[in-house]
Write a protein that holds these residues in place. Structure first.
Motif, PDB file in Angstrom:
ATOM      1  N   GLU A  43      -1.385   2.854  -8.379  1.00 57.31           N
ATOM      2  CA  GLU A  43      -1.622   1.568  -9.264  1.00 57.31           C
ATOM      3  C   GLU A  43      -0.987   0.661  -9.180  1.00 57.31           C
ATOM      4  O   GLU A  43       0.569   0.905  -8.941  1.00 57.31           O
ATOM      5  CB  GLU A  43      -2.031   2.143 -10.802  1.00 57.31           C
ATOM      6  CG  GLU A  43      -0.680   2.900 -11.388  1.00 57.31           C
ATOM      7  CD  GLU A  43      -1.117   3.440 -12.741  1.00 57.31           C
ATOM      8  OE1 GLU A  43      -1.607   2.898 -13.430  1.00 57.31           O
ATOM      9  OE2 GLU A  43      -0.696   4.764 -13.091  1.00 57.31           O
ATOM     10  N   ASN A  45       1.685  -1.986 -10.798  1.00 55.32           N
ATOM     11  CA  ASN A  45       2.701  -2.257 -12.074  1.00 55.32           C
ATOM     12  C   ASN A  45       2.289  -3.588 -12.605  1.00 55.32           C
ATOM     13  O   ASN A  45       1.787  -4.559 -11.874  1.00 55.32           O
ATOM     14  CB  ASN A  45       4.005  -2.413 -11.653  1.00 55.32           C
ATOM     15  CG  ASN A  45       4.500  -1.029 -11.068  1.00 55.32           C
ATOM     16  OD1 ASN A  45       4.197  -0.095 -11.575  1.00 55.32           O
ATOM     17  ND2 ASN A  45       5.816  -1.282 -10.248  1.00 55.32           N
ATOM     18  N   ASN A  46       2.219  -3.311 -14.120  1.00 61.83           N
ATOM     19  CA  ASN A  46       1.852  -4.522 -14.781  1.00 61.83           C
ATOM     20  C   ASN A  46       0.534  -5.247 -14.342  1.00 61.83           C
ATOM     21  O   ASN A  46       0.344  -6.542 -14.239  1.00 61.83           O
ATOM     22  CB  ASN A  46       2.964  -5.712 -14.836  1.00 61.83           C
ATOM     23  CG  ASN A  46       4.228  -4.876 -15.279  1.00 61.83           C
ATOM     24  OD1 ASN A  46       4.139  -4.279 -16.274  1.00 61.83           O
ATOM     25  ND2 ASN A  46       5.550  -5.322 -14.427  1.00 61.83           N
ATOM     26  N   SER A  47      -0.375  -4.301 -14.092  1.00 60.48           N
ATOM     27  CA  SER A  47      -1.885  -4.910 -13.467  1.00 60.48           C
ATOM     28  C   SER A  47      -2.977  -4.398 -14.383  1.00 60.48           C
ATOM     29  O   SER A  47      -2.992  -3.210 -14.777  1.00 60.48           O
ATOM     30  CB  SER A  47      -2.054  -4.811 -12.108  1.00 60.48           C
ATOM     31  OG  SER A  47      -3.138  -5.195 -11.643  1.00 60.48           O
ATOM     32  N   VAL A  48      -4.040  -5.099 -14.507  1.00 59.09           N
ATOM     33  CA  VAL A  48      -5.162  -4.463 -15.173  1.00 59.09           C
ATOM     34  C   VAL A  48      -6.170  -3.903 -14.277  1.00 59.09           C
ATOM     35  O   VAL A  48      -7.269  -3.239 -14.751  1.00 59.09           O
ATOM     36  CB  VAL A  48      -5.791  -5.600 -16.089  1.00 59.09           C
ATOM     37  CG1 VAL A  48      -5.066  -5.876 -17.231  1.00 59.09           C
ATOM     38  CG2 VAL A  48      -6.278  -6.682 -15.131  1.00 59.09           C
ATOM     39  N   ARG A  49      -5.843  -3.943 -12.987  1.00 61.86           N
ATOM     40  CA  ARG A  49      -6.646  -3.330 -11.931  1.00 61.86           C
ATOM     41  C   ARG A  49      -6.762  -1.920 -12.273  1.00 61.86           C
ATOM     42  O   ARG A  49      -5.873  -1.277 -12.333  1.00 61.86           O
ATOM     43  CB  ARG A  49      -6.386  -3.623 -10.560  1.00 61.86           C
ATOM     44  CG  ARG A  49      -6.494  -5.442 -10.247  1.00 61.86           C
ATOM     45  CD  ARG A  49      -6.128  -5.490  -8.929  1.00 61.86           C
ATOM     46  NE  ARG A  49      -6.314  -6.918  -8.472  1.00 61.86           N
ATOM     47  CZ  ARG A  49      -7.375  -7.533  -8.102  1.00 61.86           C
ATOM     48  NH1 ARG A  49      -8.470  -6.714  -8.058  1.00 61.86           N
ATOM     49  NH2 ARG A  49      -7.555  -8.806  -8.058  1.00 61.86           N
ATOM     50  N   PRO A  50      -8.102  -1.382 -12.187  1.00 58.72           N
ATOM     51  CA  PRO A  50      -8.150   0.229 -12.304  1.00 58.72           C
ATOM     52  C   PRO A  50      -7.339   0.886 -11.053  1.00 58.72           C
ATOM     53  O   PRO A  50      -7.402   0.319  -9.896  1.00 58.72           O
ATOM     54  CB  PRO A  50      -9.690   0.529 -12.278  1.00 58.72           C
ATOM     55  CG  PRO A  50     -10.124  -0.759 -11.490  1.00 58.72           C
ATOM     56  CD  PRO A  50      -9.337  -1.973 -11.847  1.00 58.72           C
TER      57      PRO A  50
END
Length: 529
Positions: A43, A45-50
């Protein structure tokens, strides 16, 4: 770039850099260094992507390339960044795995305790003391072994034989609830932890998967032989041949089937408990048979000890200290050859069944006592080979005779141990009641026996002509009568006479008549009581 592997939870390893967080779900397998199968969660960092989750082998380039492209597409990040992060993770996981394997190997290594100078001197002083066996027996009792004065010392000496090339074995027999396992466990605790292996249950091939040297010169304590029937054959081979070998088929890295040899070396000292004497006859023939004391006197000793525990009168710290002290005395015993110059003059009673093995057990037990007395025996050297050895003394033979009298008596008895216990209890009851005849129901009620168990005992006694049936005309209930109330005492006297005559012949031909040892006096006092 800050590279770090968080391994607090081995089932969830986390590696994180400035851009990505990579989690290894389920950890990594330590076996099979030619592959690195993992379940990854990647994933931003600091992202809303799944995050992206996938199962792959990090050593498989084809799988790795497909996974990198998939992650780049899902996370919208360059393939070079993902590739570099996975490369760093792979290297970190390799180091982590090698470290864990090393830690595991260190954990499996036996922990040998090194004694300080004071502990060595204290243990040596004890092993040089007069009446060593008597003092040893007293310490065994104070360490938490209640009653069973002869049996506990006998078992302790047999466990001591583990350091020799000719090891002894023991099987504890008795009805359920008599404390067989407890006695074995408590005496086993007096042997250093690194020199004993305690086993509850065994599968058929369990012994073949120990390390080649893992069992060598160790005491194997089997809690219940009834649950280890499938493993008894390799166990017997370890006892007799001191080595077991098994062949298995396995595949190498190229997928080729190869034959692999599993080798486990002995010798080992085996101890086990059972209620079924006849089922394990092959194992019993290789072992000393120890019949537990099922008397009311022993029951009262144990119950009184239980009361003392409940009232807080038992000092468990002192018991632990005594256990550690006896372990230290075992640690300083060193392997040394024992020679018995009197062996040619020692004979067993003719009544003993299977005399070949019993004779060997008798001689080896005498040597085991000499081995335990090694700090009191003069070191000698063979003039031809230069081999160092110690010699058996008359005191060793006398002590062995005292400890083995009951064992030899049982070895000479055609009845099973449980049937013999029944017959002796029957004799005691009839003597107290001043009776000659009895009914089966009367004795069942008195001794609280199941009907089928009594039938089995009476069949043995009838076959051995030790009881006879008195048929009463006009009555359905038969009565029984003993044919010889003194047969066991006569057998005991015969064995005692043979052992004493051998010892007297040796004494007459070697040294002046000596006084009885304290061990003899203790044993005779216990027998008389």
């Amino acid at each position: 770039m800050a590279n770090k592997l968080q391994s607090d939870n081995p089932e969830q390893l986390i590696y994180e850099n400035d851009l990505l967080k990579l989690t290894v779900l389920g950890g990594v397998r330590l076996e099979g260094l030619d592959r690195m199968r993992t379940t990854l969660k990647i994933e931003l960092n600091n992202s809303v992507r799944p995050p992206v989750r996938h199962n792959l082998d990090l050593y498989n380039d084809t799988q790795l390339e497909k996974f990198i492209r998939k992650c780049a597409e899902r996370l919208e990040i360059g393939t070079s960044i993902i590739s570099a992060s996975l490369s760093e993770l792979t290297e970190i996981l390799e180091n982590y795995r090698l470290q864990k394997i090393k830690e595991q190997e260190e954990t499996l290594k036996p922990k040998f305790r090194k004694l300080n100078l004071g502990e060595i001197e204290e243990a040596e002083s004890f092993l040089k003391s007069n009446d060593l066996l008597t003092k040893t027996n007293e310490l065994i009792g104070k360490s938490g072994v209640i009653g069973e004065e002869i049996n506990r010392l006998l078992m302790y000496i047999i466990f001591t034989s583990r350091k020799r090339e000719q090891l002894l074995h023991i099987v504890s027999l008795g009805s359920s609830g008599t404390g067989k396992t407890h006695l074995q466990e408590k005496v086993g605790e007096l042997i250093p932890e690194e020199e004993r292996v305690s086993i509850t249950t065994l599968s058929e091939n369990a012994f073949y998967y120990f390390g080649k040297q893992e069992l060598k010169h160790k005491v194997i304590l089997i809690e219940d032989l009834d649950g280890a029937e499938n493993a008894l054959y390799p166990l017997r081979e370890l006892q007799t041949k001191k080595r077991i070998v098994k062949t298995i088929a396995s595949k190498n890295n190229k997928g080729e089937t190869k034959t692999k040899y599993l080798v486990v070396e002995g010798p080992v000292c085996v101890a086990g408990c059972t209620t079924k004497e006849h089922i394990y006859e092959d194992n019993a023939n290789r072992s000393f048979l120890l019949y537990l004391d099922e008397s009311q006197e022993q029951d009262e000793k144990i119950m009184q000890y239980q009361r003392q525990i409940s009232s807080g009168e038992i000092n468990f710290y002192e018991q632990k200290e005594l256990q550690e002290f006896l372990q230290n005395t075992q640690r300083i015993l060193k392997p040394i050859t024992v020679r018995n110059p009197f062996a040619n003059k020692l004979n067993l009673p003719q009544s003993v069944f299977k005399p070949r093995r019993t004779n060997n057990h008798y001689l080896q037990f005498i040597e085991a006592i000499t081995f335990y007395y090694q700090f009191q025996r003069e070191r000698q050297f063979d003039k031809e080979t230069g081999e160092e050895y110690i010699e058996t003394t008359l005191e060793d033979i006398s002590n062995a005779n005292m400890l083995l009298k009951e064992v030899l008596l049982r070895k000479s008895d055609e009845l099973t141990g449980s049937c013999r216990n029944y017959l002796e209890s029957l004799k005691t009851y009839l003597k107290a009641q001043k009776k000659k005849q009895f009914t089966a129901l009367e004795i069942r009620r008195q001794l609280r026996l199941p009907k089928t168990t009594q039938w089995r005992y009476h069949k043995q006694l009838n076959d051995s002509c030790l009881i006879k049936t008195i048929v009463q005309k006009g009555k359905q209930t038969n009565r029984f009568e003993l044919t010889n109330e003194k047969e066991y005492k006569e057998l005991e006297a015969q064995i005692q006479t043979v052992l004493e005559d051998c010892l007297k012949d040796i004494e007459r031909s070697t040294v002046p008549k000596r006084s009885k040892t304290k061990m003899e006096r203790l044993t005779k006092t216990k027998t008389a009581s």
